[in-house]
Design a protein around this motif. Structure first.
Motif, mmCIF file in Angstrom:
data_model
loop_
_atom_site.group_PDB
_atom_site.id
_atom_site.type_symbol
_atom_site.label_atom_id
_atom_site.label_comp_id
_atom_site.label_asym_id
_atom_site.label_seq_id
_atom_site.Cartn_x
_atom_site.Cartn_y
_atom_site.Cartn_z
ATOM 1 N N MET A 39 0.822 -1.219 0.000
ATOM 2 C CA MET A 39 0.000 0.000 0.000
ATOM 3 C C MET A 39 0.850 1.261 0.000
ATOM 4 S SD MET A 39 -2.993 1.336 -0.169
ATOM 5 C CE MET A 39 -4.155 0.031 0.160
ATOM 6 N N ASN A 40 1.932 1.290 0.762
ATOM 7 C CA ASN A 40 2.744 2.510 0.822
ATOM 8 C C ASN A 40 3.320 2.864 -0.543
ATOM 9 O OD1 ASN A 40 2.287 2.997 3.552
ATOM 10 N ND2 ASN A 40 4.014 1.722 4.165
ATOM 11 N N GLN A 41 3.860 1.886 -1.247
ATOM 12 C CA GLN A 41 4.431 2.149 -2.569
ATOM 13 C C GLN A 41 3.329 2.528 -3.563
ATOM 14 O OE1 GLN A 41 7.589 2.485 -3.273
ATOM 15 N NE2 GLN A 41 7.135 2.975 -5.391
ATOM 16 N N VAL A 48 0.554 6.840 -6.742
ATOM 17 C CA VAL A 48 -0.662 7.646 -6.931
ATOM 18 C C VAL A 48 -0.362 9.124 -6.686
ATOM 19 C CG1 VAL A 48 -2.950 8.160 -5.970
ATOM 20 C CG2 VAL A 48 -2.303 5.794 -6.470
ATOM 21 N N ASN A 49 0.336 9.427 -5.613
ATOM 22 C CA ASN A 49 0.626 10.818 -5.275
ATOM 23 C C ASN A 49 1.569 11.486 -6.271
ATOM 24 O OD1 ASN A 49 -1.054 10.897 -3.038
ATOM 25 N ND2 ASN A 49 0.553 10.240 -1.642
ATOM 26 N N ASN A 50 2.335 10.688 -7.003
ATOM 27 C CA ASN A 50 3.237 11.235 -8.017
ATOM 28 C C ASN A 50 2.646 11.192 -9.421
ATOM 29 O OD1 ASN A 50 5.618 12.064 -6.528
ATOM 30 N ND2 ASN A 50 5.777 9.910 -5.977
ATOM 31 N N SER A 51 1.392 10.819 -9.543
ATOM 32 C CA SER A 51 0.731 10.773 -10.847
ATOM 33 C C SER A 51 0.491 12.176 -11.381
ATOM 34 C CB SER A 51 -0.613 10.042 -10.731
ATOM 35 O OG SER A 51 -0.414 8.696 -10.400
ATOM 36 N N ASN A 99 -5.368 11.129 -5.058
ATOM 37 C CA ASN A 99 -4.081 11.831 -4.998
ATOM 38 C C ASN A 99 -4.056 12.823 -3.831
ATOM 39 O OD1 ASN A 99 -5.228 11.512 -7.767
ATOM 40 N ND2 ASN A 99 -3.090 11.750 -8.350
ATOM 41 N N HIS A 100 -3.064 12.695 -2.990
ATOM 42 C CA HIS A 100 -2.801 13.633 -1.888
ATOM 43 C C HIS A 100 -3.996 13.795 -0.944
ATOM 44 C CE1 HIS A 100 0.970 14.629 -3.813
ATOM 45 N NE2 HIS A 100 0.306 14.806 -4.940
ATOM 46 N N GLN A 101 -4.892 12.836 -0.913
ATOM 47 C CA GLN A 101 -6.026 12.844 0.019
ATOM 48 C C GLN A 101 -5.621 11.986 1.220
ATOM 49 O OE1 GLN A 101 -8.731 14.828 -0.564
ATOM 50 N NE2 GLN A 101 -7.477 15.461 -2.316
ATOM 51 N N TYR A 102 -4.893 12.609 2.143
ATOM 52 C CA TYR A 102 -4.217 11.862 3.194
ATOM 53 C C TYR A 102 -5.172 11.216 4.191
ATOM 54 C CZ TYR A 102 -0.329 14.087 0.940
ATOM 55 O OH TYR A 102 0.571 14.499 -0.016
ATOM 56 N N THR A 103 -6.319 11.792 4.430
ATOM 57 C CA THR A 103 -7.300 11.160 5.322
ATOM 58 C C THR A 103 -7.818 9.881 4.683
ATOM 59 O OG1 THR A 103 -7.935 13.299 6.248
ATOM 60 C CG2 THR A 103 -9.479 11.486 6.559
ATOM 61 N N LEU A 104 -8.161 9.936 3.410
ATOM 62 C CA LEU A 104 -8.609 8.756 2.683
ATOM 63 C C LEU A 104 -7.484 7.721 2.607
ATOM 64 C CD1 LEU A 104 -10.553 7.133 0.934
ATOM 65 C CD2 LEU A 104 -9.871 8.576 -1.010
ATOM 66 N N TYR A 125 -1.932 5.383 -15.785
ATOM 67 C CA TYR A 125 -2.563 4.059 -15.839
ATOM 68 C C TYR A 125 -1.482 2.983 -15.973
ATOM 69 C CZ TYR A 125 -5.449 0.191 -17.504
ATOM 70 O OH TYR A 125 -6.055 -1.028 -17.647
ATOM 71 N N MET A 126 -0.571 3.162 -16.907
ATOM 72 C CA MET A 126 0.482 2.177 -17.123
ATOM 73 C C MET A 126 1.391 2.054 -15.902
ATOM 74 S SD MET A 126 -0.115 0.639 -19.861
ATOM 75 C CE MET A 126 1.363 -0.341 -19.859
ATOM 76 N N ASN A 127 1.756 3.169 -15.287
ATOM 77 C CA ASN A 127 2.610 3.129 -14.093
ATOM 78 C C ASN A 127 1.953 2.321 -12.975
ATOM 79 O OD1 ASN A 127 4.687 4.627 -15.193
ATOM 80 N ND2 ASN A 127 3.935 6.564 -14.371
ATOM 81 N N ILE A 128 0.668 2.550 -12.753
ATOM 82 C CA ILE A 128 -0.037 1.869 -11.668
ATOM 83 C C ILE A 128 -0.257 0.389 -11.996
ATOM 84 C CG2 ILE A 128 -2.239 1.758 -10.419
ATOM 85 C CD1 ILE A 128 -2.202 4.895 -10.537
#
Length: 79
Positions: free
Chosen positions: A9-11, A16-19, A36-41, A68-71
């Motif tokens: 999950m961390n990676q 996601v945050n770097n998308s 993206n960057h929704q830290y509570t979620l 999409y390809m990265n993920i």
């Protein structure tokens, strides 16, 4: 739309945050929520991931082809 089983999950959240574009989490009731960057979620997903014994299935909407390809490539190697 893509359904993925997330083991690291961390990676995953780092990718996601770097998308470049928005990555949305899709819910069974049809709701969509930006991830993206929704830290509570993200904190909530980390908790669900732990409760699910470090394997969590997510449905995502990833409009940007490069994101999409990265993920997807990450999830293939995330075993």
């Amino acid at each position: 739309m893509v359904k993925l089983n997330i083991v690291n999950m961390n990676q995953f959240l780092n990718i996601v945050n770097n998308s470049a574009g928005t990555v949305r989490l899709l819910y069974p009731d049809g709701r969509k929520e930006p991830l993206n960057h929704q830290y509570t979620l993200q904190r909530s997903l980390r908790q669900r991931h732990l409760e699910a014994k470090r394997s969590l299935r997510l449905t995502l909407e990833i409009p940007n082809p490069k994101d999409y390809m990265n993920i997807v490539l990450f999830s293939i190697g995330d075993c």
